[in-house]
Design an enzyme around this catalytic site. Structure first.
Site, PDB file in Angstrom:
ATOM      1  CG  ASP A  40      43.259  40.066  49.326  1.00 60.05           C
ATOM      2  OD1 ASP A  40      42.492  39.118  49.571  1.00 60.05           O
ATOM      3  OD2 ASP A  40      44.506  39.985  49.397  1.00 60.05           O
TER       4      ASP A  40
HETATM    5  N1  URA Z   1      46.471  36.817  46.355  1.00 63.49           N
HETATM    6  C1  URA Z   1      46.391  37.801  47.264  1.00 63.49           C
HETATM    7  O1  URA Z   1      47.208  37.896  48.172  1.00 63.49           O
HETATM    8  N2  URA Z   1      45.385  38.680  47.140  1.00 63.49           N
HETATM    9  C2  URA Z   1      44.471  38.642  46.162  1.00 63.49           C
HETATM   10  O2  URA Z   1      43.595  39.486  46.094  1.00 63.49           O
HETATM   11  C3  URA Z   1      44.579  37.603  45.202  1.00 63.49           C
HETATM   12  C4  URA Z   1      45.592  36.702  45.321  1.00 63.49           C
END
Ligand code: URA
Length: 243
Positions: free
Chosen positions: A110
């Site tokens: 993310d």
């Molecule tokens: N899980 C999440 O919630 N965000 C990420 O960036 C990776 C795994």
């Protein structure tokens, strides 16, 4: 495989395609020792292409381990945000040794997640690592607020129901610290669904406020690779084998 000469130069040197064309018309390029000005000329692996007298080698497959900073997106291009490929382009030493086309992040973090992300041009490896049937482990550290359910680890282990959408594959949760209001968790997943760590933590009472990935397959984020830094690794550093 045969490639156009201008494309070969831009992919295997620090020149862009239009700079490669200028170098060609300026007589700076030789093919098998003879000056060539024709960008459309087809060259193969057998041909010796030189720019300013220096032989250009075909770059081939590359694997870059990045400690992704928050605020950067795991994409190849974006009209608004900086991408992980922008970070590669800004790092001259790394960029020079990378092919100029075909690089992409293997999987996604993310925008607000930090940590280990591999950028490569190896589509086959990406497929092997991301396929849900391969169960490649990804390890995260999550700092959370809220009251963590007492049976959180057992529920992760049993396969947690996430909303009414899916049941996650069994996952490992280790509580590193917990004072009843906030906790730090180590989580190991073998799949990679959208916001999966955040959503799984939410199911057990913990809201993620900081997330970092610390390993991907056999590759572990080194302590000395600071946020925003990157370095080349080998395929075997990720897969743990040479196949
Ligand atoms: N899980 C999440 O919630 N965000 C990420 O960036 C990776 C795994």
């Amino acid at each position: 495989m045969a490639d156009r000469l201008d494309k070969f130069i831009s992919e295997n040197s620090s020149l862009t395609r239009s700079e490669a064309k200028k170098a060609l018309s300026g007589g700076r390029v030789t093919v098998n020792g003879l000056v060539s000005k024709k960008g459309e000329l087809k060259v193969t692996d057998e041909d010796e292409v030189a720019l300013d007298g220096k032989n250009l080698k075909k770059i081939g497959l590359v694997y870059v381990m990045l400690n992704k900073p928050a605020g950067v997106i795991s994409a190849t291009e974006d009209s608004r945000d900086r991408t992980v490929l922008d970070l590669i382009k800004e790092n001259r030493e790394i960029f020079e040794k990378c092919p100029k086309n075909g690089l992409f992040p293997i999987g996604r973090l993310d925008k607000d997640t930090e940590g280990l992300l591999v950028i490569s041009n190896d589509g086959q490896l990406s497929h092997n690592l991301l396929s849900p049937t391969k169960h490649v482990e990804k390890e995260y550290i999550a700092e959370c607020e809220g009251t963590l359910a007492k049976d959180a680890a057992e529920r992760f282990e049993a396969g947690l129901q996430v909303g009414d959408e899916y049941k996650a594959l069994p996952a490992k949760l280790t509580v590193l610290s917990d004072d009843g209001k906030k906790c730090t968790l180590k989580i190991v997943l073998t799949e990679g669904r959208f916001h999966q760590v955040k959503r799984m933590c939410h199911e057990v009472g913990a809201e993620v406020v900081f997330l970092k990935r610390i390993s991907f397959g056999k590759l572990v984020l080194p302590d000395d690779l600071k946020v925003g830094e990157m370095r080349f690794v080998c395929k075997e550093d990720i897969t743990g084998s040479d196949n």
